[in-house]
Design a protein around this motif. Structure first.
Motif, PDB file in Angstrom:
ATOM      1  N   LEU A 181       0.815  -1.207   0.000  1.00  0.00           N
ATOM      2  CA  LEU A 181       0.000   0.000   0.000  1.00  0.00           C
ATOM      3  C   LEU A 181       0.854   1.265   0.000  1.00  0.00           C
ATOM      4  O   LEU A 181       0.478   2.281  -0.571  1.00  0.00           O
ATOM      5  N   LYS A 182       2.014   1.210   0.655  1.00  0.00           N
ATOM      6  CA  LYS A 182       2.886   2.379   0.762  1.00  0.00           C
ATOM      7  C   LYS A 182       3.977   2.397  -0.306  1.00  0.00           C
ATOM      8  O   LYS A 182       4.654   3.401  -0.480  1.00  0.00           O
ATOM      9  N   GLY A 183       4.157   1.280  -1.010  1.00  0.00           N
ATOM     10  CA  GLY A 183       5.227   1.180  -2.003  1.00  0.00           C
ATOM     11  C   GLY A 183       6.478   0.576  -1.409  1.00  0.00           C
ATOM     12  O   GLY A 183       6.891   0.938  -0.297  1.00  0.00           O
ATOM     13  N   VAL A 184       7.085  -0.369  -2.124  1.00  0.00           N
ATOM     14  CA  VAL A 184       8.309  -1.021  -1.661  1.00  0.00           C
ATOM     15  C   VAL A 184       9.235  -1.268  -2.847  1.00  0.00           C
ATOM     16  O   VAL A 184       8.809  -1.230  -4.008  1.00  0.00           O
ATOM     17  N   VAL A 185      10.499  -1.538  -2.535  1.00  0.00           N
ATOM     18  CA  VAL A 185      11.479  -1.960  -3.537  1.00  0.00           C
ATOM     19  C   VAL A 185      11.997  -3.327  -3.124  1.00  0.00           C
ATOM     20  O   VAL A 185      12.353  -3.542  -1.957  1.00  0.00           O
ATOM     21  N   VAL A 240      12.772  -4.253  -8.478  1.00  0.00           N
ATOM     22  CA  VAL A 240      11.420  -3.878  -8.873  1.00  0.00           C
ATOM     23  C   VAL A 240      10.795  -3.018  -7.783  1.00  0.00           C
ATOM     24  O   VAL A 240      10.968  -3.276  -6.585  1.00  0.00           O
ATOM     25  N   PHE A 241      10.093  -1.985  -8.220  1.00  0.00           N
ATOM     26  CA  PHE A 241       9.281  -1.148  -7.327  1.00  0.00           C
ATOM     27  C   PHE A 241       7.831  -1.585  -7.461  1.00  0.00           C
ATOM     28  O   PHE A 241       7.341  -1.815  -8.573  1.00  0.00           O
ATOM     29  N   LEU A 253      -5.391  -2.023  -7.953  1.00  0.00           N
ATOM     30  CA  LEU A 253      -4.449  -2.010  -9.065  1.00  0.00           C
ATOM     31  C   LEU A 253      -3.040  -2.084  -8.509  1.00  0.00           C
ATOM     32  O   LEU A 253      -2.674  -1.325  -7.605  1.00  0.00           O
ATOM     33  N   ARG A 254      -2.246  -2.989  -9.020  1.00  0.00           N
ATOM     34  CA  ARG A 254      -0.837  -3.082  -8.637  1.00  0.00           C
ATOM     35  C   ARG A 254       0.014  -2.475  -9.744  1.00  0.00           C
ATOM     36  O   ARG A 254      -0.126  -2.837 -10.916  1.00  0.00           O
ATOM     37  N   LEU A 255       0.863  -1.555  -9.373  1.00  0.00           N
ATOM     38  CA  LEU A 255       1.804  -0.946 -10.303  1.00  0.00           C
ATOM     39  C   LEU A 255       3.189  -1.480  -9.990  1.00  0.00           C
ATOM     40  O   LEU A 255       3.671  -1.360  -8.859  1.00  0.00           O
ATOM     41  N   ALA A 256       3.825  -2.100 -10.975  1.00  0.00           N
ATOM     42  CA  ALA A 256       5.176  -2.626 -10.813  1.00  0.00           C
ATOM     43  C   ALA A 256       6.090  -2.004 -11.855  1.00  0.00           C
ATOM     44  O   ALA A 256       5.736  -1.931 -13.034  1.00  0.00           O
ATOM     45  N   ILE A 257       7.263  -1.551 -11.420  1.00  0.00           N
ATOM     46  CA  ILE A 257       8.264  -0.988 -12.323  1.00  0.00           C
ATOM     47  C   ILE A 257       9.560  -1.764 -12.100  1.00  0.00           C
ATOM     48  O   ILE A 257      10.329  -1.481 -11.180  1.00  0.00           O
ATOM     49  N   PRO A 258       9.811  -2.793 -12.920  1.00  0.00           N
ATOM     50  CA  PRO A 258      11.034  -3.575 -12.781  1.00  0.00           C
ATOM     51  C   PRO A 258      12.176  -2.982 -13.603  1.00  0.00           C
ATOM     52  O   PRO A 258      11.961  -2.147 -14.484  1.00  0.00           O
ATOM     53  N   THR A 259      13.390  -3.424 -13.304  1.00  0.00           N
ATOM     54  CA  THR A 259      14.535  -3.052 -14.131  1.00  0.00           C
ATOM     55  C   THR A 259      14.826  -4.116 -15.180  1.00  0.00           C
ATOM     56  O   THR A 259      15.635  -3.892 -16.072  1.00  0.00           O
ATOM     57  N   TYR A 305      16.582   6.368  -7.781  1.00  0.00           N
ATOM     58  CA  TYR A 305      15.801   6.083  -8.990  1.00  0.00           C
ATOM     59  C   TYR A 305      15.935   4.599  -9.279  1.00  0.00           C
ATOM     60  O   TYR A 305      17.043   4.048  -9.287  1.00  0.00           O
ATOM     61  N   ILE A 306      14.809   3.933  -9.527  1.00  0.00           N
ATOM     62  CA  ILE A 306      14.782   2.533  -9.947  1.00  0.00           C
ATOM     63  C   ILE A 306      13.985   2.480 -11.240  1.00  0.00           C
ATOM     64  O   ILE A 306      12.859   2.993 -11.299  1.00  0.00           O
TER      65      ILE A 306
END
Length: 588
Positions: free
Chosen positions: A163-167, A292-293, A268-274, A509-510
């Protein structure tokens, strides 16, 4: 003579494509020269109500093969030579999806049969909603992997895992689990309803083993080299389950962004991987790691719900990509309030004039830094982990450094375009900050001694002609070794701290962007208007993550319990000392 060493002309991602082919030895198909890309093209199903609740209106690509000559993998003919689909023995061109036996005619017949049956209440094929309460799965360390609470519409604070965002670092086979995550834990295929995915590289068969297309619709934001390839890709997938969106491309450049919008019941899940959508980037071969964020956004009943700056930039990026407008608008159904502490960072592969150049590339990075109150006139420490280095010069490193201080790109631009005595005076200033800017890129020794060895370093790219250039900032390069010994890194991460451990806010930045002009752009003067114009080759995306409660923590401790540091710091400065040679993928 190895003519292919000069064929990329500074196009780092062109080099990556060739490296991937060398690494995978993917003997698939003949290539053709890239054709000019049409403006934004999106498939239209005719359903005006399509959105995140109703499915896609608008793509996986096949793996990008290189040219086969006499059975051997060869380099691209030009710096942006791109593939066409594979030619089968029957002479019909296909993609990886058709190789899985997804017969389009059969799938259509099955779809019509399902529609006929759908009136029957006992029909097993009717999609079923998940129960309101879901069993908790936990990985080592007690980190919840699935939603655990009442997820009914309108719940103000559902206990979502992120819910708060993690890496997280990606899981790697053979290593203890700590601060990591598997792709199955992100996708949760049993509950996933819609997946919007983008990637530079795809493994179609592997991806479809992670997503149940009977339950989940897919929108893949992808690259195709020509209109012909687009049509072949469309023809070999079930249109009611998988759709394509092809962003407009510059003559040279790559659809390099990695983004996942994952719709579950009521969040909704937002994922930003490298990493890309391939098994080795997600640790399944135990040789490569990424990061991944993740953040989970609950649905909201607030009709006046306003998107945060993060949400606005995400929508701006998706609209430029060509995703359907109704789907983009449906993002307002989700509560973005927890993203207000973050910023969505992107590079849009176009030329940007007017006010648009300040929103993307390194100009957009500087704007985001300033918007979060992180701008500073003081020195900062930069540690940039990359998997690819191209024709980097001090103009680029200076622009990135300035952006980390909150500059919108004009500082480096004005120094570079100044004339006469002013320009000569400015050239005497330090332009690349060798004492507080470190680029982490593995040495030849590090790759050779890695778990996968030299045969698995193909997605880590640098050429000797770039390294040996007098303008290449070799003084900044440090050896990149994973804190998980033996793993290679496909991670792209920038860590920014105050100089000499001053206790001010740090951030990271990720994302997908390497340190290259293709990834971050270059600000030039527009001939028509005389105003600044930002030229960007690639599509990239990432997230800016500020560290909180910094009053008593400085240096690397600022990231403690927030972001797992993937590399050994500070790393050996082998570039400055010339003590080692970097990993040169064409000369391994």
């Amino acid at each position: 003579m190895d003519t292919h060493r000069d064929s990329f002309d500074g196009d780092e991602e062109g080099a990556v494509r060739y490296a991937i082919a060398l690494s995978l030895q993917d003997h698939n198909a003949l290539t053709s020269h890239s054709t000019a890309q049409n403006p934004i093209e999106v498939e239209n199903s005719g359903n005006e109500d399509d959105d995140l609740d109703n499915g896609p209106k608008c793509p996986p690509t096949p793996k990008k093969p290189t040219q086969l000559i006499d059975g051997n993998v060869k380099a691209p003919m030009t710096s942006h030579s791109l593939p066409v689909p594979q030619t089968t023995t029957s002479g019909i061109q296909s993609t990886g999806f058709s190789a899985l036996g997804l017969d389009r005619k059969k799938m259509e017949e099955e779809r019509l049969a399902r529609l006929t049956k759908r009136k029957a209440p006992h029909d097993d094929e009717i999609p079923k909603r998940c129960p309101q309460r879901v069993k908790i799965d936990r990985q080592p360390g007690g980190i919840p992997l699935k939603t655990t609470a009442d997820t009914s519409v309108g719940t103000k604070s559902p206990q979502l895992p992120y819910l708060k965002g993690v890496v997280r670092k990606t899981w790697a086979s053979g290593y203890p689990r700590q601060d990591d995550i598997k792709i199955e834990e992100i996708l949760q295929k049993d509950h996933l309803e819609l997946a919007v995915l983008s990637s530079f590289q795809w493994d179609d068969e592997w991806l479809l083993s992670k997503i149940d297309t009977k339950k989940t619709k897919m929108i893949c934001i992808a690259f195709a080299s020509s209109d012909y390839q687009k049509e072949q890709m469309r023809a070999n997938v079930p249109r009611d389950r998988i759709r394509f969106c092809f962003p407009p491309m510059m003559p040279a450049g790559s659809m390099h962004s990695k983004l996942q919008l994952l719709k579950f019941p009521n969040y909704l899940r937002l994922a930003i991987p490298t990493g890309n959508l391939v098994p080795y980037d997600w640790g399944e071969t135990g040789i490569m790691e990424n990061m991944v964020f993740l953040i989970d956004l609950p649905m909201t009943k607030d009709s006046a719900n306003q998107l945060t700056m993060f949400g606005q930039e995400l929508c701006y990026f998706l609209k430029a990509s060509g995703l359907d407008e109704n789907l983009i608008n449906s993002l307002s159904k989700y509560d973005f309030s927890e993203t207000n502490r973050y910023r969505f960072i992107h590079t849009i592969g176009q030329s940007h004039v007017g006010e648009g150049w300040q929103r993307t590339g390194y100009c957009g990075l500087g704007r985001a830094v300033k918007s979060l109150g992180l701008a500073t006139a003081s020195k900062v420490e930069l540690d940039f982990v990359v998997a690819s280095l191209g024709s980097v010069n001090t103009d680029l490193t200076s622009a990135i450094y300035n952006a980390a201080q909150g500059d919108n790109g004009l500082m480096e631009y004005e120094k570079r375009t100044a004339g006469g005595r002013k320009k000569a005076a400015q050239k005497t200033e330090s332009s690349y900050h060798p004492d507080n800017f470190r680029i982490y890129f593995p040495s030849h020794e590090t790759v050779s001694r890695s778990r996968g060895g030299k045969n698995n370093g193909g997605t880590i790219c640098l050429q000797s002609k770039w390294w040996d250039s007098p303008t290449f900032p070799r003084e900044l390069v440090h050896d990149c070794k994973s804190v998980r010994p033996g793993l290679l890194m496909h991670t792209k991460a920038l860590f920014v701290r105050q100089y000499q451990n001053q206790s001010q806010t740090s951030w990271a930045y990720i994302g997908s962007a390497n340190l290259s002009e293709s990834a971050w752009g270059r600000l030039v003067k527009d001939r028509a208007s005389g105003q600044p114009k930002l030229n960007c080759r690639n599509w990239e995306c990432g997230v800016l993550i500020p560290m909180e409660s910094q009053a008593v923590k400085s240096g690397w401790a600022a990231f403690e319990n927030k972001i797992p540091i993937p590399m050994v710091v500070p790393g050996e400065a082998y570039g400055k000392a010339n003590s080692k040679k970097p990993w040169l993928f064409l000369e391994a």
